[in-house]
Motif scaffolding. Structure first.
Motif, PDB file in Angstrom:
ATOM      1  N   TRP A   1      35.623  40.634  36.287  1.00 55.15           N
ATOM      2  CA  TRP A   1      36.157  41.289  37.484  1.00 55.15           C
ATOM      3  C   TRP A   1      35.030  41.736  38.398  1.00 55.15           C
ATOM      4  O   TRP A   1      35.138  41.682  39.611  1.00 55.15           O
ATOM      5  CB  TRP A   1      37.021  42.474  37.059  1.00 55.15           C
ATOM      6  CG  TRP A   1      37.434  43.334  38.196  1.00 55.15           C
ATOM      7  CD1 TRP A   1      36.989  44.591  38.489  1.00 55.15           C
ATOM      8  CD2 TRP A   1      38.365  43.001  39.231  1.00 55.15           C
ATOM      9  NE1 TRP A   1      37.583  45.061  39.615  1.00 55.15           N
ATOM     10  CE2 TRP A   1      38.436  44.101  40.091  1.00 55.15           C
ATOM     11  CE3 TRP A   1      39.150  41.882  39.502  1.00 55.15           C
ATOM     12  CZ2 TRP A   1      39.251  44.117  41.214  1.00 55.15           C
ATOM     13  CZ3 TRP A   1      39.959  41.907  40.616  1.00 55.15           C
ATOM     14  CH2 TRP A   1      40.012  43.003  41.460  1.00 55.15           C
TER      15      TRP A   1
ATOM     16  N   GLU B   1      50.224  42.855  49.731  1.00 53.90           N
ATOM     17  CA  GLU B   1      51.157  43.001  48.614  1.00 53.90           C
ATOM     18  C   GLU B   1      52.499  42.434  49.066  1.00 53.90           C
ATOM     19  O   GLU B   1      53.279  43.101  49.735  1.00 53.90           O
ATOM     20  CB  GLU B   1      51.301  44.478  48.235  1.00 53.90           C
ATOM     21  CG  GLU B   1      50.012  45.107  47.798  1.00 53.90           C
ATOM     22  CD  GLU B   1      49.439  44.447  46.568  1.00 53.90           C
ATOM     23  OE1 GLU B   1      48.220  44.458  46.408  1.00 53.90           O
ATOM     24  OE2 GLU B   1      50.231  43.887  45.767  1.00 53.90           O
TER      25      GLU B   1
ATOM     26  N   GLU C   1      54.904  40.799  47.103  1.00 52.31           N
ATOM     27  CA  GLU C   1      55.830  40.310  46.096  1.00 52.31           C
ATOM     28  C   GLU C   1      57.198  40.951  46.256  1.00 52.31           C
ATOM     29  O   GLU C   1      57.335  42.032  46.799  1.00 52.31           O
ATOM     30  CB  GLU C   1      55.293  40.601  44.693  1.00 52.31           C
ATOM     31  CG  GLU C   1      55.355  42.046  44.278  1.00 52.31           C
ATOM     32  CD  GLU C   1      54.341  42.886  45.013  1.00 52.31           C
ATOM     33  OE1 GLU C   1      53.296  42.343  45.332  1.00 52.31           O
ATOM     34  OE2 GLU C   1      54.625  44.063  45.280  1.00 52.31           O
TER      35      GLU C   1
ATOM     36  N   ARG D   1      44.235  37.024  37.752  1.00 51.94           N
ATOM     37  CA  ARG D   1      44.887  37.480  38.985  1.00 51.94           C
ATOM     38  C   ARG D   1      45.938  36.480  39.433  1.00 51.94           C
ATOM     39  O   ARG D   1      47.045  36.850  39.817  1.00 51.94           O
ATOM     40  CB  ARG D   1      43.811  37.667  40.053  1.00 51.94           C
ATOM     41  CG  ARG D   1      44.268  38.494  41.230  1.00 51.94           C
ATOM     42  CD  ARG D   1      43.134  38.691  42.202  1.00 51.94           C
ATOM     43  NE  ARG D   1      43.639  39.129  43.489  1.00 51.94           N
ATOM     44  CZ  ARG D   1      43.758  40.405  43.845  1.00 51.94           C
ATOM     45  NH1 ARG D   1      43.392  41.344  43.009  1.00 51.94           N
ATOM     46  NH2 ARG D   1      44.242  40.743  45.021  1.00 51.94           N
TER      47      ARG D   1
ATOM     48  N   GLY E   1      40.669  47.270  37.711  1.00 55.12           N
ATOM     49  CA  GLY E   1      39.379  46.906  37.153  1.00 55.12           C
ATOM     50  C   GLY E   1      39.405  45.628  36.346  1.00 55.12           C
ATOM     51  O   GLY E   1      38.357  45.184  35.880  1.00 55.12           O
TER      52      GLY E   1
ATOM     53  N   ILE F   1      42.277  43.100  37.080  1.00 51.60           N
ATOM     54  CA  ILE F   1      43.015  42.136  37.881  1.00 51.60           C
ATOM     55  C   ILE F   1      43.036  42.534  39.352  1.00 51.60           C
ATOM     56  O   ILE F   1      42.965  41.684  40.234  1.00 51.60           O
ATOM     57  CB  ILE F   1      44.450  42.000  37.328  1.00 51.60           C
ATOM     58  CG1 ILE F   1      44.392  41.297  35.968  1.00 51.60           C
ATOM     59  CG2 ILE F   1      45.331  41.220  38.265  1.00 51.60           C
ATOM     60  CD1 ILE F   1      45.721  41.126  35.328  1.00 51.60           C
ATOM     61  N   MET F   2      43.146  43.826  39.624  1.00 52.20           N
ATOM     62  CA  MET F   2      43.215  44.254  41.019  1.00 52.20           C
ATOM     63  C   MET F   2      42.480  45.577  41.185  1.00 52.20           C
ATOM     64  O   MET F   2      42.113  46.227  40.203  1.00 52.20           O
ATOM     65  CB  MET F   2      44.665  44.367  41.486  1.00 52.20           C
ATOM     66  CG  MET F   2      45.576  45.102  40.543  1.00 52.20           C
ATOM     67  SD  MET F   2      47.249  45.171  41.149  1.00 52.20           S
ATOM     68  CE  MET F   2      47.588  43.446  41.447  1.00 52.20           C
ATOM     69  N   THR F   3      42.314  45.941  42.438  1.00 50.54           N
ATOM     70  CA  THR F   3      41.621  47.194  42.723  1.00 50.54           C
ATOM     71  C   THR F   3      42.586  48.350  42.560  1.00 50.54           C
ATOM     72  O   THR F   3      43.787  48.168  42.371  1.00 50.54           O
ATOM     73  CB  THR F   3      41.068  47.179  44.148  1.00 50.54           C
ATOM     74  OG1 THR F   3      42.160  47.081  45.050  1.00 50.54           O
ATOM     75  CG2 THR F   3      40.151  46.000  44.361  1.00 50.54           C
TER      76      THR F   3
ATOM     77  N   ASP G   1      43.512  50.519  44.784  1.00 55.02           N
ATOM     78  CA  ASP G   1      44.454  50.633  45.896  1.00 55.02           C
ATOM     79  C   ASP G   1      45.576  49.611  45.751  1.00 55.02           C
ATOM     80  O   ASP G   1      46.744  49.927  46.000  1.00 55.02           O
ATOM     81  CB  ASP G   1      43.710  50.419  47.215  1.00 55.02           C
ATOM     82  CG  ASP G   1      42.686  51.512  47.428  1.00 55.02           C
ATOM     83  OD1 ASP G   1      42.920  52.633  46.955  1.00 55.02           O
ATOM     84  OD2 ASP G   1      41.642  51.230  48.057  1.00 55.02           O
ATOM     85  N   GLU G   2      45.224  48.425  45.358  1.00 54.80           N
ATOM     86  CA  GLU G   2      46.266  47.406  45.172  1.00 54.80           C
ATOM     87  C   GLU G   2      47.236  47.817  44.075  1.00 54.80           C
ATOM     88  O   GLU G   2      48.456  47.677  44.223  1.00 54.80           O
ATOM     89  CB  GLU G   2      45.622  46.069  44.816  1.00 54.80           C
ATOM     90  CG  GLU G   2      44.946  45.393  45.985  1.00 54.80           C
ATOM     91  CD  GLU G   2      44.152  44.186  45.523  1.00 54.80           C
ATOM     92  OE1 GLU G   2      44.069  43.223  46.287  1.00 54.80           O
ATOM     93  OE2 GLU G   2      43.609  44.211  44.405  1.00 54.80           O
TER      94      GLU G   2
ATOM     95  N   ALA H   1      49.488  50.657  45.266  1.00 52.27           N
ATOM     96  CA  ALA H   1      50.511  50.160  46.181  1.00 52.27           C
ATOM     97  C   ALA H   1      51.592  49.397  45.430  1.00 52.27           C
ATOM     98  O   ALA H   1      52.778  49.501  45.745  1.00 52.27           O
ATOM     99  CB  ALA H   1      49.853  49.253  47.234  1.00 52.27           C
ATOM    100  N   LEU H   2      51.145  48.658  44.418  1.00 55.08           N
ATOM    101  CA  LEU H   2      52.119  47.910  43.617  1.00 55.08           C
ATOM    102  C   LEU H   2      53.018  48.854  42.831  1.00 55.08           C
ATOM    103  O   LEU H   2      54.233  48.643  42.743  1.00 55.08           O
ATOM    104  CB  LEU H   2      51.366  46.979  42.669  1.00 55.08           C
ATOM    105  CG  LEU H   2      52.218  46.026  41.849  1.00 55.08           C
ATOM    106  CD1 LEU H   2      52.933  45.072  42.762  1.00 55.08           C
ATOM    107  CD2 LEU H   2      51.324  45.270  40.877  1.00 55.08           C
TER     108      LEU H   2
ATOM    109  N   GLU I   1      55.872  50.587  44.790  1.00 55.01           N
ATOM    110  CA  GLU I   1      57.023  49.800  45.219  1.00 55.01           C
ATOM    111  C   GLU I   1      58.230  50.003  44.313  1.00 55.01           C
ATOM    112  O   GLU I   1      59.336  49.629  44.683  1.00 55.01           O
ATOM    113  CB  GLU I   1      56.655  48.314  45.237  1.00 55.01           C
ATOM    114  CG  GLU I   1      55.684  47.970  46.343  1.00 55.01           C
ATOM    115  CD  GLU I   1      55.299  46.521  46.296  1.00 55.01           C
ATOM    116  OE1 GLU I   1      55.835  45.809  45.427  1.00 55.01           O
ATOM    117  OE2 GLU I   1      54.465  46.111  47.101  1.00 55.01           O
TER     118      GLU I   1
END
Lengths: 69, 334
Positions: A51, A66, A68, B103, B129, B131-133, B135-136, B139-140, B143
């Motif tokens: 990563w 985002e 999805e 990812r 750390g 797959i995504m940051t 913030d991502e 945000a996910l 939802e």
């Protein structure tokens, strides 16, 4: 050679306090060196897979894309 | 033991036959225990052990023929086709997961698999750390809605998800999942790589192994699909991965095998999120213990060197027949 070894002996190993200090400090230093070296080797073997190698592409743009569901 | 006795009996039978053929040859008596005139009787003597040996061999062979073969409780169709073994890069001892692939695989899971399969044991925080940051992932998580703690009136309200929440499941419970899927339960995918024989190979083969149409003679029940890799060959899940089903953000061409590979690697990560650290730690353990082993070998040799290289000399006492000669002489010199 003999002078060096006797210097080491007299400086670090002769008294118990200095020897203990030598043991602890060298253990700390050797572990640090070993961990750093192995981590560096690991990262070079797995270059581009982890990563930390790819996060620069995603860390710049906070909260977007985002899409999805 | 059996072979040796059979050999010996065969050899002695041969010797006896030679004896019988040339009666004058007395030299063969050296190889056989019987003399030339006893040759005829030795054939009869050997007939019993030879026959017993032949009977034993035949019995064992018959037994192995009856019971020695593999016994399968299921037919090959019920076992399912053995998956092809693929050279997974992340399965090598010195390789981590390809996190770009993780990812992509997570994207495939969200867009394709998540409509039926849950991933209930993976929280959002583990995505950070790997797959995504942050913030991502935040945000996910936001939802989806999750239950709160009971408030002052005891009511449970909804709140947006946090990083500590787990990925939402598509169905409330297994019964709802079965009811929505014709009675078939889509398994949770959190540990599916560990939970299936063949692991990554099996799941990849399953995802990409749907034929265009079932082969001739295959019986496919109503509502099921044919997949040779699935035990029983009738699987409720239809083929889902088609080329360009998803659009990868990194520009990778989304062939069905590419998507299957990515999602399999992602599922392997979900089952073994510790794999990267585990492999690194394993190598470090091997390095340290090999040094310690070398030191211990050296210490052993060092300690044993005087013992191994010593020479033990035994000086026997002087034997003399007269016991009186051992007594000290009273006045030899003085």
């Amino acid at each position: 050679m003999a002078g060096l070894s006797s210097f080491i002996y007299n400086t670090f190993l002769r008294r118990n306090v200095t020897m203990l200090g030598t043991v602890f400090v060298s253990a700390f230093a050797m572990q640090l060196a070993f961990d750093t070296a192995s981590q560096r080797t690991w990262d070079s073997i797995n270059k581009g897979r982890q990563w930390k190698d790819i996060k620069h592409a995603y860390i710049q743009k906070p909260e977007e894309d985002e899409d999805e569901e | 033991m059996l072979a040796r006795s059979a050999l010996r009996s065969a050899r002695s039978v041969g010797a006896a036959a030679r004896n019988a053929a040339s009666k004058t040859a007395s030299r063969s008596a050296s190889t056989s225990s019987s003399t030339a005139e006893g040759a005829a009787s030795s054939w009869k003597t050997n007939a019993l052990p030879a026959g017993a040996t032949a009977f034993a061999v035949g019995t064992v062979a018959w037994y192995c023929h009856l019971y020695g073969r593999n016994v399968d409780a299921m037919t090959p169709a019920e076992e399912g086709l053995h998956p092809t073994q693929y050279p997974w890069e992340h399965a090598k001892w010195y390789k981590t997961f390809d996190h770009q692939s993780l990812r992509r695989g997570f994207q495939v899971y969200r867009e394709v698999c998540a409509s039926c399969h849950s991933l209930a044991r993976v929280p959002y925080r583990t995505l950070v750390g790997t797959i995504m940051t942050v913030d991502e992932a935040k945000a996910l998580a936001e939802e989806n809605e999750y239950d709160t703690e009971p408030n002052d009136e005891g009511e449970i309200e909804k709140r947006p998800g946090k990083l500590s929440d787990y990925l939402p499941s598509p169905y409330k419970n297994d019964e709802a999942a079965r009811a929505a899927n014709n009675g078939a339960l889509p398994p949770d995918l959190s540990l599916i790589v560990k939970a299936r024989h063949g692991g990554c190979d099996y799941i990849f083969s399953l995802l990409t192994g749907y034929p265009e149409e079932p082969p001739a003679g295959a019986v496919v029940q109503e509502g099921l699909n044919f997949n040779p890799y699935f035990p029983g060959t009738g699987i409720a899940m239809a083929r889902v991965l088609y080329d360009d089903l998803v659009e990868y953000e990194d520009g990778t061409k989304a062939t069905s095998s590419q998507m299957a590979k990515d999602v399999v690697e992602f599922l392997n990560w979900a089952a073994e999120p510790e794999m990267d650290d585990r492999k690194l730690m394993g190598w470090k353990v091997l390095a340290v213990t090999s040094v310690l082993f070398a030191i211990s070998v050296w210490v052993k040799r060092y300690k044993w060197a005087p013992i191994k290289s010593r020479k033990v000399v035994y000086n026997p006492p002087i034997q003399s027949s007269n016991i009186l000669s051992k007594l000290p002489k009273p006045d030899k010199k003085s």
